[in-house]
Motif scaffolding. Structure first.
Motif, short mmCIF file in Angstrom:
data_model
loop_
_atom_site.label_atom_id
_atom_site.label_comp_id
_atom_site.label_asym_id
_atom_site.label_seq_id
_atom_site.Cartn_x
_atom_site.Cartn_y
_atom_site.Cartn_z
N ASP A 1 0.83 -1.21 0.00
CA ASP A 1 0.00 0.00 0.00
C ASP A 1 0.86 1.26 0.00
O ASP A 1 0.57 2.23 -0.71
CB ASP A 1 -0.95 0.00 1.20
CG ASP A 1 -1.98 -1.13 1.12
OD1 ASP A 1 -2.09 -1.77 0.05
OD2 ASP A 1 -2.66 -1.38 2.13
N LEU A 2 1.95 1.26 0.77
CA LEU A 2 2.88 2.40 0.74
C LEU A 2 3.58 2.49 -0.61
O LEU A 2 3.87 3.59 -1.10
CB LEU A 2 3.90 2.29 1.88
CG LEU A 2 3.33 2.53 3.28
CD1 LEU A 2 4.34 2.10 4.34
CD2 LEU A 2 2.94 4.00 3.47
N ALA A 3 3.84 1.35 -1.24
CA ALA A 3 4.44 1.35 -2.58
C ALA A 3 3.46 1.94 -3.59
O ALA A 3 3.88 2.63 -4.53
CB ALA A 3 4.85 -0.06 -2.99
N GLU A 4 2.17 1.70 -3.43
CA GLU A 4 1.18 2.31 -4.31
C GLU A 4 1.17 3.82 -4.13
O GLU A 4 1.07 4.57 -5.12
CB GLU A 4 -0.20 1.71 -4.04
CG GLU A 4 -1.35 2.39 -4.74
CD GLU A 4 -1.34 2.28 -6.27
OE1 GLU A 4 -2.30 2.76 -6.89
OE2 GLU A 4 -0.39 1.72 -6.86
N LEU A 5 1.29 4.29 -2.91
CA LEU A 5 1.39 5.73 -2.69
C LEU A 5 2.65 6.28 -3.37
O LEU A 5 2.62 7.35 -3.97
CB LEU A 5 1.38 6.06 -1.20
CG LEU A 5 0.09 5.75 -0.45
CD1 LEU A 5 0.24 6.06 1.02
CD2 LEU A 5 -1.10 6.50 -1.05
N ALA A 6 3.75 5.54 -3.27
CA ALA A 6 4.99 5.97 -3.93
C ALA A 6 4.82 6.03 -5.45
O ALA A 6 5.36 6.92 -6.11
CB ALA A 6 6.14 5.03 -3.55
N ARG A 7 4.06 5.10 -6.00
CA ARG A 7 3.86 5.07 -7.45
C ARG A 7 3.27 6.37 -7.97
O ARG A 7 3.63 6.85 -9.05
CB ARG A 7 2.93 3.90 -7.82
CG ARG A 7 2.65 3.77 -9.32
CD ARG A 7 1.60 2.71 -9.61
NE ARG A 7 0.26 3.09 -9.19
CZ ARG A 7 -0.56 3.92 -9.87
NH1 ARG A 7 -0.18 4.46 -11.02
NH2 ARG A 7 -1.77 4.20 -9.41
N LEU B 1 9.26 1.76 4.97
CA LEU B 1 9.22 2.83 3.98
C LEU B 1 10.30 2.63 2.92
O LEU B 1 10.06 2.80 1.73
CB LEU B 1 9.39 4.19 4.67
CG LEU B 1 8.18 4.69 5.45
CD1 LEU B 1 8.56 5.89 6.31
CD2 LEU B 1 7.02 5.05 4.53
N ALA B 2 11.50 2.26 3.35
CA ALA B 2 12.62 2.09 2.41
C ALA B 2 12.30 1.02 1.36
O ALA B 2 12.61 1.17 0.18
CB ALA B 2 13.89 1.74 3.17
N ARG B 3 11.66 -0.07 1.80
CA ARG B 3 11.28 -1.14 0.86
C ARG B 3 10.16 -0.71 -0.07
O ARG B 3 9.92 -1.35 -1.09
CB ARG B 3 10.85 -2.39 1.63
CG ARG B 3 11.97 -3.10 2.36
CD ARG B 3 11.51 -4.46 2.89
NE ARG B 3 10.37 -4.39 3.78
CZ ARG B 3 10.44 -4.24 5.10
NH1 ARG B 3 11.63 -4.12 5.70
NH2 ARG B 3 9.33 -4.21 5.84
N SER B 4 9.45 0.37 0.28
CA SER B 4 8.26 0.78 -0.45
C SER B 4 8.48 2.02 -1.32
O SER B 4 7.52 2.58 -1.85
CB SER B 4 7.12 1.06 0.54
OG SER B 4 6.90 -0.06 1.38
N GLY B 5 9.73 2.47 -1.44
CA GLY B 5 10.01 3.61 -2.31
C GLY B 5 10.12 4.95 -1.61
O GLY B 5 10.09 6.00 -2.26
N TRP B 6 10.28 4.93 -0.29
CA TRP B 6 10.36 6.15 0.50
C TRP B 6 11.61 6.15 1.37
O TRP B 6 12.07 5.09 1.79
CB TRP B 6 9.14 6.28 1.42
CG TRP B 6 7.83 6.31 0.74
CD1 TRP B 6 6.99 5.24 0.55
CD2 TRP B 6 7.19 7.43 0.14
NE1 TRP B 6 5.87 5.65 -0.12
CE2 TRP B 6 5.96 6.99 -0.39
CE3 TRP B 6 7.55 8.78 0.01
CZ2 TRP B 6 5.08 7.84 -1.03
CZ3 TRP B 6 6.66 9.63 -0.64
CH2 TRP B 6 5.45 9.16 -1.16
N ARG B 7 12.10 7.34 1.68
CA ARG B 7 13.18 7.50 2.66
C ARG B 7 12.65 8.33 3.83
O ARG B 7 12.21 9.46 3.63
CB ARG B 7 14.38 8.23 2.02
CG ARG B 7 15.56 8.38 2.98
CD ARG B 7 16.66 9.26 2.40
NE ARG B 7 16.29 10.67 2.47
CZ ARG B 7 16.05 11.46 1.43
NH1 ARG B 7 16.13 10.99 0.19
NH2 ARG B 7 15.72 12.73 1.59
N LEU B 8 12.67 7.76 5.02
CA LEU B 8 12.21 8.50 6.19
C LEU B 8 13.15 9.67 6.44
O LEU B 8 14.36 9.50 6.56
CB LEU B 8 12.17 7.58 7.41
CG LEU B 8 11.59 8.19 8.69
CD1 LEU B 8 10.14 8.63 8.50
CD2 LEU B 8 11.70 7.21 9.86
N ASP B 9 12.58 10.86 6.50
CA ASP B 9 13.36 12.09 6.62
C ASP B 9 13.38 12.60 8.05
O ASP B 9 14.43 12.84 8.63
CB ASP B 9 12.78 13.13 5.66
CG ASP B 9 13.72 14.29 5.40
OD1 ASP B 9 14.94 14.13 5.59
OD2 ASP B 9 13.23 15.37 5.00
#
Length: 199
Positions: free
Chosen positions: A126-132, A174-182
């Motif tokens: 689901d987080l990967a879909e948001l990243a898409r 997050l990292a696996r889903s296309g995001w970097r925690l800032d």
């Protein structure tokens, strides 16, 4: 519809009519969290799991009249409450699942999600879909007006080690889903995890 989706919809349908009156003092926290996305006039932003649309006015103020504000929720009753509150004037409301968004790739500059992560049936995909649907460098704000400990206390339960919102669990997810925690903040007065869409 999956059993998890049915459970989420039933949970929120039962609470939609009085949701805003149960949490009348949250507006400043929503505004501060929306500000953290550093949106600019003309940007496109999604409120994922928008509920009654409490973040939509702040998101609209940030992107201005030429920006795009979308609110997506799985529960018709929550969207109906958003319309009754007049928040459909702040953005376009869509009945949709955040796991299958009706948006093209990289269509958005940012995503806002209040209380979202604990209601995702498949958090990684689901987080990967948001990243898409977010351009590289775009931002994600995972927010709650209460921190993890305060929220757990409100519900009479302890904070557990497997809580997805804990930084040690959230960062790799997050990292696996296309995001970097800032940035990550978890205090009684609020929870905010800001992530950047990786290329």
């Amino acid at each position: 519809m999956t059993d998890e989706h049915r459970d989420v919809r039933e949970f929120f349908t039962a609470r939609a009519a009085d949701w805003d009156t149960r949490f009348p003092d949250d507006a400043p926290a929503f505004e501060a969290a929306a500000d953290s996305l550093s949106l600019r006039p003309g940007d496109a932003v999604l409120d994922a799991g928008c509920g009654t649309g409490r973040a939509l006015p702040a998101l609209r103020a940030a992107v201005g009249p030429r920006g795009t504000v979308l609110g997506v929720d799985l529960t018709p009753a929550m969207l109906e409450s958003a319309v009754r509150a007049g928040r459909d004037r702040e953005g376009t409301l869509l009945l949709a699942d955040v796991a299958r968004l009706p948006l093209g790739p990289e269509a958005l500059d940012a995503v806002f999600g209040s209380g979202l992560i604990s209601h995702l049936s498949r958090p990684g995909p689901d987080l990967a879909e948001l990243a898409r649907v977010v351009r590289p460098g775009g931002r994600l704000a995972l927010f709650h007006p209460l921190g993890r400990a305060a929220l757990a206390a409100r519900h009479g339960r302890p904070v557990t080690d497997d809580d997805l919102r804990a930084e040690r669990n959230l960062r790799p997810l997050l990292a696996r889903s296309g995001w970097r925690l800032d940035t990550y903040t978890d205090e009684d007065e609020g929870y905010l995890a800001l992530a950047v869409r990786t290329p």
